[in-house]
Design an enzyme around this catalytic site. Structure first.
Site, PDB file in Angstrom:
ATOM      1  N   LEU A   1       0.851  -1.187   0.000  1.00  0.00           N
ATOM      2  CA  LEU A   1       0.000   0.000   0.000  1.00  0.00           C
ATOM      3  C   LEU A   1       0.893   1.245   0.000  1.00  0.00           C
ATOM      4  O   LEU A   1       1.683   1.448   0.923  1.00  0.00           O
ATOM      5  CB  LEU A   1      -0.918   0.005   1.219  1.00  0.00           C
ATOM      6  CG  LEU A   1      -1.725  -1.275   1.448  1.00  0.00           C
ATOM      7  CD1 LEU A   1      -2.720  -1.081   2.588  1.00  0.00           C
ATOM      8  CD2 LEU A   1      -2.441  -1.726   0.181  1.00  0.00           C
TER       9      LEU A   1
ATOM     10  N   GLY B   1      -2.764   0.740  15.710  1.00  0.00           N
ATOM     11  CA  GLY B   1      -3.968  -0.046  15.947  1.00  0.00           C
ATOM     12  C   GLY B   1      -3.675  -1.113  16.997  1.00  0.00           C
ATOM     13  O   GLY B   1      -2.587  -1.691  17.002  1.00  0.00           O
TER      14      GLY B   1
ATOM     15  N   ARG C   1       2.685  14.340   7.001  1.00  0.00           N
ATOM     16  CA  ARG C   1       3.601  14.751   8.081  1.00  0.00           C
ATOM     17  C   ARG C   1       5.071  14.803   7.653  1.00  0.00           C
ATOM     18  O   ARG C   1       5.912  15.303   8.382  1.00  0.00           O
ATOM     19  CB  ARG C   1       3.429  13.794   9.277  1.00  0.00           C
ATOM     20  CG  ARG C   1       2.193  14.106  10.099  1.00  0.00           C
ATOM     21  CD  ARG C   1       1.888  12.994  11.080  1.00  0.00           C
ATOM     22  NE  ARG C   1       1.299  11.825  10.416  1.00  0.00           N
ATOM     23  CZ  ARG C   1       1.054  10.666  11.019  1.00  0.00           C
ATOM     24  NH1 ARG C   1       1.383  10.502  12.289  1.00  0.00           N
ATOM     25  NH2 ARG C   1       0.521   9.662  10.356  1.00  0.00           N
TER      26      ARG C   1
HETATM   27  C1  UD1 Z   1      -2.015   1.622   9.834  1.00  0.00           C
HETATM   28  C2  UD1 Z   1      -3.068   0.679  10.462  1.00  0.00           C
HETATM   29  C3  UD1 Z   1      -2.746   0.495  11.942  1.00  0.00           C
HETATM   30  C4  UD1 Z   1      -1.331   0.005  12.112  1.00  0.00           C
HETATM   31  C5  UD1 Z   1      -0.339   0.921  11.401  1.00  0.00           C
HETATM   32  C6  UD1 Z   1       1.037   0.303  11.409  1.00  0.00           C
HETATM   33  C7  UD1 Z   1      -5.109   1.093   9.218  1.00  0.00           C
HETATM   34  C8  UD1 Z   1      -6.416   1.764   9.222  1.00  0.00           C
HETATM   35  N1  UD1 Z   1      -4.358   1.256  10.288  1.00  0.00           N
HETATM   36  O1  UD1 Z   1      -2.187   2.887  10.444  1.00  0.00           O
HETATM   37  O2  UD1 Z   1      -3.658  -0.432  12.503  1.00  0.00           O
HETATM   38  O3  UD1 Z   1      -1.030  -0.066  13.502  1.00  0.00           O
HETATM   39  O4  UD1 Z   1      -0.705   1.101  10.023  1.00  0.00           O
HETATM   40  O5  UD1 Z   1       1.991   1.177  10.854  1.00  0.00           O
HETATM   41  O6  UD1 Z   1      -4.773   0.418   8.277  1.00  0.00           O
HETATM   42  N2  UD1 Z   1      -2.558   3.983   2.282  1.00  0.00           N
HETATM   43  C9  UD1 Z   1      -3.074   3.865   1.024  1.00  0.00           C
HETATM   44  N3  UD1 Z   1      -4.337   4.320   0.785  1.00  0.00           N
HETATM   45  C10 UD1 Z   1      -5.110   4.883   1.755  1.00  0.00           C
HETATM   46  C11 UD1 Z   1      -4.562   5.006   3.048  1.00  0.00           C
HETATM   47  C12 UD1 Z   1      -3.285   4.538   3.281  1.00  0.00           C
HETATM   48  O7  UD1 Z   1      -2.429   3.354   0.120  1.00  0.00           O
HETATM   49  O8  UD1 Z   1      -6.239   5.263   1.446  1.00  0.00           O
HETATM   50  C13 UD1 Z   1      -1.205   3.502   2.519  1.00  0.00           C
HETATM   51  C14 UD1 Z   1      -0.257   4.592   2.934  1.00  0.00           C
HETATM   52  O9  UD1 Z   1       0.424   5.118   1.812  1.00  0.00           O
HETATM   53  C15 UD1 Z   1       0.704   3.877   3.869  1.00  0.00           C
HETATM   54  C16 UD1 Z   1      -0.122   2.723   4.419  1.00  0.00           C
HETATM   55  O10 UD1 Z   1      -1.247   2.579   3.592  1.00  0.00           O
HETATM   56  O11 UD1 Z   1       1.821   3.361   3.183  1.00  0.00           O
HETATM   57  C17 UD1 Z   1      -0.556   2.932   5.868  1.00  0.00           C
HETATM   58  O12 UD1 Z   1      -1.343   4.098   5.940  1.00  0.00           O
HETATM   59  P1  UD1 Z   1      -1.218   5.092   7.150  1.00  0.00           P
HETATM   60  O13 UD1 Z   1      -2.159   6.195   6.934  1.00  0.00           O
HETATM   61  O14 UD1 Z   1       0.197   5.432   7.412  1.00  0.00           O
HETATM   62  O15 UD1 Z   1      -1.810   4.162   8.314  1.00  0.00           O
HETATM   63  P2  UD1 Z   1      -1.510   4.272   9.864  1.00  0.00           P
HETATM   64  O16 UD1 Z   1      -2.267   5.380  10.446  1.00  0.00           O
HETATM   65  O17 UD1 Z   1      -0.043   4.258  10.080  1.00  0.00           O
END
Ligand code: UD1
Ligand code: CA
Length: 456
Positions: free
Chosen positions: A8, A140, A15
């Site tokens: 992902l 999470g 940030r």
């Molecule tokens: C996420 C998890 C959390 C976990 C943490 C670990 C979710 C909702 N939460 O939180 O449980 O403890 O990772 O690091 O999944 N991304 C997309 N599309 C989106 C949103 C995010 O591709 O619509 C990608 C981001 O680019 C990133 C990754 O997913 O690489 C994680 O997204 P981020 O927003 O950083 O999630 P966290 O708040 O860190």
């Protein structure tokens, strides 16, 4: 069993405060997303799909040599939605999919392998990679029932006070049975504090529909996610420690690992000694029995056995066996330095080849030249390769002796076994076995000082 992976990488990384998408930021010289891709490949996963969105073009560009698939998440509606966007990649596949995030570069291939193995051997429908930490802030939380079975994952912002005290966190990395994931994914809702479709919510859905959930815990060091520049530096430090340790385990002496910066894809042989302040970048190869004295930057180069280098910059070049470089040499791209050669202090070599045994000991510039073997360059030689419009080539044969303070005005050729007198400006070919003198003859006026009344 068929295995594939999703990364992902569609988020913006607000940030980071950067023009670059977060996953394009580098840790030990390699983009974070590429660390993840490379480790998946090391773990034997061929089919890797990257979900891109923000700055998709840049993410595609930096991964383009790695042969990955892409899916586009146009709007970032959450990690669950991101996986849905990879529907085309996943549908009609029978097997397991491991899911990672592009902002957690420290995951190792061993952990990827054991996650998948655990998932397959335990016949789970979903397996979560977790970690137990003292300060779980922001992550999470893994909520388990009274029998210790995983119930669900709750995001930090949605936690009750009791859930906040849970120290087991979700790494954001999982393994799923593909068919079950695709069947349950569209049941995720976005009625949470962030209004997003959370991938972790699929765990509770699978569990409630009689699925089985596995969990493997791993050291926090492997899963730290990078959301800010401070965390980027922390990831860099951890990665650096790991890289340096691996080289030391393989027989490299690193005098001060905290002050030695070796990129992820550098190869180093046995009995290399590295002093503090060395920065070794790109796909550099450092062979054996080499001493890197303090303060070198070596990028994308091959350093052959027995070489010593001190306080120098070497870019995209080769340094042959037993040659010494520096201090304060600058070897620019596409240079090829032979064996048993010497490139001394304040010498710049640009896009030139220098033959075996040739010595360029001090204060010299050589550009766009082909230099033979066993030549000697006196102090202060300049290859004049640029006429203000074009670069020209200089060719020097074997065993040539170039006197101090010589200019070689290109294009020009100096044939083998010839000598150039000190202070010459050479503009014409010097034939073999000859002496070239190209400077004004010395005039001596005896008694001149007294005649002028200057004698004190
Ligand atoms: C996420 C998890 C959390 C976990 C943490 C670990 C979710 C909702 N939460 O939180 O449980 O403890 O990772 O690091 O999944 N991304 C997309 N599309 C989106 C949103 C995010 O591709 O619509 C990608 C981001 O680019 C990133 C990754 O997913 O690489 C994680 O997204 P981020 O927003 O950083 O999630 P966290 O708040 O860190
Ligand atoms: Ca994150």
């Amino acid at each position: 069993m068929y295995k594939c992976a999703l990364i992902l990488a569609a988020g913006k990384g607000t940030r980071m405060k950067s023009k670059l998408p977060k996953v394009a930021h580098k840790v030990c010289g390699k983009e974070m997303v590429n660390h993840v891709v490379d480790n998946l490949r090391k773990a034997g996963i061929e089919d890797v799909n990257v979900v891109v969105g923000n700055e998709a073009k840049i993410v595609k560009e930096i991964t383009k040599e790695r042969n990955v698939y892409y899916s586009l998440q146009e709007e970032q509606l959450g990690t669950g939605h991101a996986v849905l966007c990879a529907k085309e990649f996943l549908e009609n596949k029978d097997g397991v999919v491991a899911i990672f995030t592009g902002d957690a570069p420290l995951i190792t291939n061993e952990t990827v392998e054991s996650l998948i193995e655990y998932h397959i051997n335990g016949k789970y429908d979903a397996t979560i990679l977790t970690s137990i930490i003292d300060t779980p802030f922001g992550y999470g939380r893994i909520v388990r029932n009274s029998e210790g079975k995983v119930e669900k994952i709750v995001e930090h912002k949605d936690c009750t006070d009791e859930e906040l005290s849970v120290k087991e966190i979700n790494s954001g990395m999982y393994c799923f049975d593909i068919a079950i994931l695709m069947d349950k994914l569209h049941k995720i809702k976005n009625n949470n504090s962030q209004g997003e479709y959370y991938l972790p919510d699929v765990i509770e859905i699978i569990k409630n529909e009689n699925g089985s959930i596995g969990a493997v815990d791993v050291s926090f060091d492997e899963i730290i996610g990078v959301n800010s520049r401070v965390q980027l530096a922390e990831a860099e430090m951890k990665m650096r420690e790991r890289i340096n340790k691996e080289h030391m385990d393989n027989g490299v002496t690193i005098i001060d690992p905290n002050g030695t910066y070796i990129n992820a894809d550098v190869i180093i042989g046995e009995d290399v000694i590295i002093y503090p302040g060395n920065v070794i970048e790109g796909k550099t190869i450092i062979e054996q029995d080499i001493v890197l004295y303090p303060n070198n930057r070596i990028y994308q180069s091959v350093i052959e056995s027995g070489v010593t280098i001190q306080s120098s910059v070497i870019l995209e070049s080769r340094i042959g066996e037993n040659t010494t470089v520096g201090p304060f040499a600058y070897i620019r791209p596409e240079s090829n330095i032979g064996k048993n050669a010497r490139i001394g202090d304040f010498v710049e070599i640009k896009k030139s080849s220098i033959g075996n045994g040739t010595k360029v000991s001090h204060l010299t510039y050589i550009g766009d030249a082909e230099v033979g073997e066993d030549c000697n360059f006196g102090c202060g030689t300049v290859v004049v390769n640029y006429d203000g419009k074009k670069k020209h080539k200089t060719i020097i044969g074997d065993n040539v002796f170039v006197g101090c303070n010589t200019n070689l005005v290109a294009p020009v050729e100096v044939e083998e076994n010839s000598y150039i007198a000190a202070g010459s400006t050479i503009t014409k070919k010097v034939p073999k076995e000859s002496l070239a003198v190209a400077r004004a003859r010395q005039v001596v006026k005896e008694g001149w000082v007294k005649q002028k009344g200057l004698l004190k």
